[in-house]
Enzyme design. Structure first.
Site, mmCIF file in Angstrom:
data_model
loop_
_atom_site.group_PDB
_atom_site.id
_atom_site.type_symbol
_atom_site.label_atom_id
_atom_site.label_comp_id
_atom_site.label_asym_id
_atom_site.label_seq_id
_atom_site.Cartn_x
_atom_site.Cartn_y
_atom_site.Cartn_z
ATOM 1 N N ASP A 14 2.046 8.603 -6.546
ATOM 2 C CA ASP A 14 0.806 8.318 -6.967
ATOM 3 C C ASP A 14 -0.146 9.711 -7.286
ATOM 4 O OD1 ASP A 14 2.019 6.024 -5.352
ATOM 5 O OD2 ASP A 14 0.386 5.105 -6.442
HETATM 6 C C1 LIG Z 1 5.184 4.120 -11.105
HETATM 7 S S1 LIG Z 1 4.386 3.568 -9.778
HETATM 8 C C2 LIG Z 1 3.769 4.699 -8.902
HETATM 9 C C3 LIG Z 1 3.536 4.254 -7.486
HETATM 10 O O1 LIG Z 1 2.654 3.268 -7.330
HETATM 11 C C4 LIG Z 1 3.176 2.323 -6.126
HETATM 12 O O2 LIG Z 1 2.012 1.969 -5.394
HETATM 13 P P1 LIG Z 1 1.185 0.351 -5.503
HETATM 14 O O3 LIG Z 1 2.383 -0.579 -5.691
HETATM 15 O O4 LIG Z 1 0.525 0.351 -4.302
HETATM 16 O O5 LIG Z 1 0.284 0.265 -6.715
HETATM 17 C C5 LIG Z 1 3.858 2.917 -5.496
HETATM 18 O O6 LIG Z 1 3.571 3.951 -4.747
HETATM 19 C C6 LIG Z 1 4.874 3.583 -6.664
HETATM 20 O O7 LIG Z 1 5.753 4.679 -6.331
#
Ligand SMILES: CSC[C@H]1O[C@H](OP(=O)(O)O)[C@H](O)[C@@H]1O
Length: 389
Positions: free
Chosen positions: A264
């Site tokens: 992220d």
């Molecule tokens: C390519 S997505 C990157 C990242 O986003 C996800 O978090 P969330 O589902 O809370 O938005 C997860 O950390 C992924 O690795």
């Protein structure tokens, strides 16, 4: 439009996995709170609706968050008339600042907001009408959608080649990998980042990839619900495991040569913020001598942040942990479901629910981007990512 999800045919896989649908000026998103059992698209007609979709995690994933934010505003301004270029500029910049408050950790959103605001301010200096400012904004938001898929395919190719090279150095002909959370088509505009590497590796002729393990990823269950859905759509051999079983799995199965995760926000030194549980996986990989690979587009690297200590970690509601499926919390609030029928923990139980954690660069084997694969210099515990920007 809502439909029950039955068995998949690989030919229709990509259609089922389209997280974002954009047909100018109409935006709809796949409501990921209902997957894998119900596939339902929600029309997003404004930045307010876009903000809710992101904050509630109807849509999620660092790249998808940025794209949905930008396109939700594109949908809104496409339906508005501005009397001057300055009025259009002020509306767009104010709405972008609002969209930036939807979730704090994924840098993709903030990178997009900064770039789109700069573009609109510059255009407003020369534009004669509000429509000209709107047109330049909508074009830029659409470019994000197309560029993300291109970047993900490059990440997939770079990562697959790196893993093949490392497998060759290890002298292994067939490998297994493990991934965490959801980093595929449902987290992006298509193909995915870490799951994009897995897709690219599996799709190669004579692929060395034998099997994929993936964690459930409590409490939102991005793995058990979303990655399972994607791997089943693509007919990739895979096994779901509890987050807590990974160390034991690595001990039991030496053919798992790599753990591949998304990001992220990556600090300048390579410290990486990713879904909660990632840090523990990196420790397990280090202890068991396995590769720990981070996959992310170059915009995920925040050169303004020196180390992971400076990354803001989102904390979400306690009910995401205390409820059987935390994300149905909204339904309880709406009186649709009785709270007691869904509680895992006794009512009143306190819970700590960070949505991300930070993995130190020292534990990361490689950072795979669309531009290149980065590894640490010999003897160094941090990356030199200056060449990335
Ligand atoms: C390519 S997505 C990157 C990242 O986003 C996800 O978090 P969330 O589902 O809370 O938005 C997860 O950390 C992924 O690795």
């Amino acid at each position: 439009m809502s439909q029950k999800v039955s068995s998949f045919s690989s030919s229709s896989a990509s259609a089922k996995l389209l997280a974002i649908r954009w047909n100018r000026p109409h935006l709809s998103i796949l409501n990921q709170l209902l997957l894998p059992h119900v596939s339902e698209y929600i029309d997003i007609r404004s930045s307010t609706a876009g903000h809710h979709a992101i904050a509630s995690m109807q849509t999620r994933g660092a790249p998808a968050i940025a794209i949905v934010a930008a396109l939700s505003l594109a949908a809104e301004v496409s339906q508005k008339r501005f009397s001057t270029a300055i009025e259009a500029r002020d509306f767009i910049t104010e709405r972008l600042d609002y969209l930036a408050t939807s979730r704090p950790t994924a840098v993709n959103l903030f990178d997009a907001v900064t770039k789109l605001k700069r573009l609109v301010v510059e255009e407003a200096r020369v534009a004669e009408t509000g429509d000209q400012v709107v047109a330049i904004y909508v074009d830029a938001a659409e470019v994000m959608l197309a560029k993300d898929v291109q970047d993900n395919r490059a990440i997939g190719s770079n990562g697959a080649e790196y893993i093949e090279r490392m497998a060759g150095e290890l002298g292994v002909g067939r490998i297994k990998v493990l991934t965490h959370c959801n980093t595929g088509a449902l987290a992006t505009a298509g193909h995915g980042t870490a799951l994009g590497i897995i897709r690219s590796l599996y799709q190669k002729s004579g692929s060395i990839l034998e099997h994929v393990y993936f964690g459930e990823t409590r409490p939102y269950n991005q793995g058990a619900r979303l990655t399972a859905y994607e791997l089943q759509c693509e007919e990739i051999p895979a096994t779901l495991v509890c987050d807590s079983s990974v160390s034991f799995l690595l001990k039991r199965d030496p053919s798992i040569v790599a753990i591949i995760v998304g990001a992220d926000r990556v600090a300048r030194n390579g410290d990486t913020a990713n879904k909660i549980g990632t840090y523990q996986l990196a420790i397990a990989a280090k202890y068991h001598g396995r590769l720990f690979i981070v996959a992310a587009p170059s915009i995920s690297v925040d050169m303004g942040i020196g180390s992971g200590e400076d990354i803001v970690i989102e904390e979400r509601g306690q009910e995401e942990i205390t409820m059987a499926s935390g994300f149905v919390g909204d339904k309880v609030a709406q009186g649709v479901l009785e709270r007691e029928t869904l509680c895992v923990a006794p009512l009143g139980t306190r819970a700590w629910n960070p949505s991300f954690d930070v993995t130190p660069a020292e534990l990361v084997s490689a950072i795979v981007t669309e531009k290149d694969v980065f590894v640490k210099a010999p003897g160094k515990n941090v990356f030199d990512l200056a060449g990335l920007k």
